[in-house]
Design a protein around this motif. Structure first.
Motif, short mmCIF file in Angstrom:
data_model
loop_
_atom_site.label_atom_id
_atom_site.label_comp_id
_atom_site.label_asym_id
_atom_site.label_seq_id
_atom_site.Cartn_x
_atom_site.Cartn_y
_atom_site.Cartn_z
N GLY A 14 0.81 -1.22 0.00
CA GLY A 14 0.00 0.00 0.00
C GLY A 14 0.83 1.26 0.00
O GLY A 14 0.50 2.24 -0.67
N MET A 17 3.41 0.97 -3.63
CA MET A 17 2.92 0.93 -5.00
C MET A 17 2.56 2.27 -5.63
O MET A 17 2.75 2.43 -6.83
CB MET A 17 1.75 -0.05 -5.12
N PRO A 18 2.03 3.22 -4.89
CA PRO A 18 1.76 4.49 -5.57
C PRO A 18 3.07 5.08 -6.09
O PRO A 18 4.03 5.25 -5.34
CB PRO A 18 1.16 5.38 -4.46
N VAL A 19 3.11 5.36 -7.37
CA VAL A 19 4.34 5.85 -7.98
C VAL A 19 4.47 7.33 -7.66
O VAL A 19 3.68 8.15 -8.10
CB VAL A 19 4.36 5.60 -9.50
N GLY A 20 5.48 7.63 -6.87
CA GLY A 20 5.76 9.01 -6.49
C GLY A 20 7.16 9.39 -6.91
O GLY A 20 7.78 8.74 -7.77
N TYR A 127 1.10 6.92 7.91
CA TYR A 127 0.37 5.83 7.26
C TYR A 127 0.46 4.55 8.08
O TYR A 127 -0.55 3.91 8.38
CB TYR A 127 0.95 5.63 5.85
N TRP A 155 8.39 -4.74 -4.41
CA TRP A 155 7.89 -3.73 -5.35
C TRP A 155 9.02 -2.83 -5.84
O TRP A 155 9.10 -2.53 -7.03
CB TRP A 155 6.79 -2.90 -4.70
#
Length: 198
Positions: A14, A17-20, A127, A155
């Motif tokens: 979680g 994975m968000p591509v920042g 988070y 990841w």
């Protein structure tokens, strides 16, 4: 134990994975250097995620109120560090598009730089703290932390592998220049977004 394992894997993926900006930098770094450097840098990102999972498991509920007042300055510091990396990468690519970033060809240095940049992100600690507070109470904190680390590491390794493939496709000076400038632009945009959210 299985609940802590699943919770840790979900938490690790979680956050990873968000591509920042960090993920973008990792892919670009691997494309410019080597898979070995990229995997080591990926381990730096995963280590930061694992450390934050550990901190949140050990005392996240006590730390969250202490971090809340300094979240905005931490956002500025994090965004500033990302902009410095982006500008530095763009300048080096423009001056010598066929050269790689000599400072980060050393895997240990790449590990430390990505660990530091990721640790500057207070959102990660918040988070993980929210997950620990919202989740069921469990004595399997070690399993949760290791699962979060493993998920993040897998990841980040996938991103590094993508960067290595990209680097093989774009090995010429123009390709390196294009990927470096595109990466710098994306990282700068993501740093500005970080500031606007903060």
């Amino acid at each position: 134990m299985s609940a802590a394992l699943v919770a840790g894997l979900v938490a690790g993926y979680g956050i990873a994975m968000p591509v920042g900006a960090v993920a973008t930098y990792l892919v670009a770094l691997t494309a410019r250097t080597s898979l070995r450097v990229g995997l080591t840098a990926a381990l730096g990102v995963a280590t930061a995620d694992g450390l934050y999972a550990l901190i949140s498991t050990l005392g996240g509920s006590a730390l969250a109120p202490l971090i809340a007042p300094i979240t905005v300055p931490l956002h500025w510091i994090s965004a500033g560090a990302l902009v410095v990396l982006a500008v530095r990468g763009a300048i080096r690519a423009w001056r010598r598009p066929d050269a790689v970033d000599r400072d980060l060809t050393n895997p240990a240095r790449a590990y430390l730089v990505l660990l530091g940049v990721t640790m500057l992100n207070p959102i990660t600690l918040i988070y993980f703290t929210a997950l620990v507070l919202a989740g069921p109470s469990s004595d399997d904190g070690v399993v949760f932390v290791l699962a979060a680390f493993a998920a993040s590491a897998s990841w980040q390794a996938l991103l590094a592998g993508g960067g290595a493939l990209l680097g093989r496709v774009l090995t010429g000076p123009r390709g390196r220049l294009a990927t470096s400038l595109a990466s710098s632009g994306v990282i700068t945009a993501l740093a500005v977004t970080l500031l606007l959210r903060g």
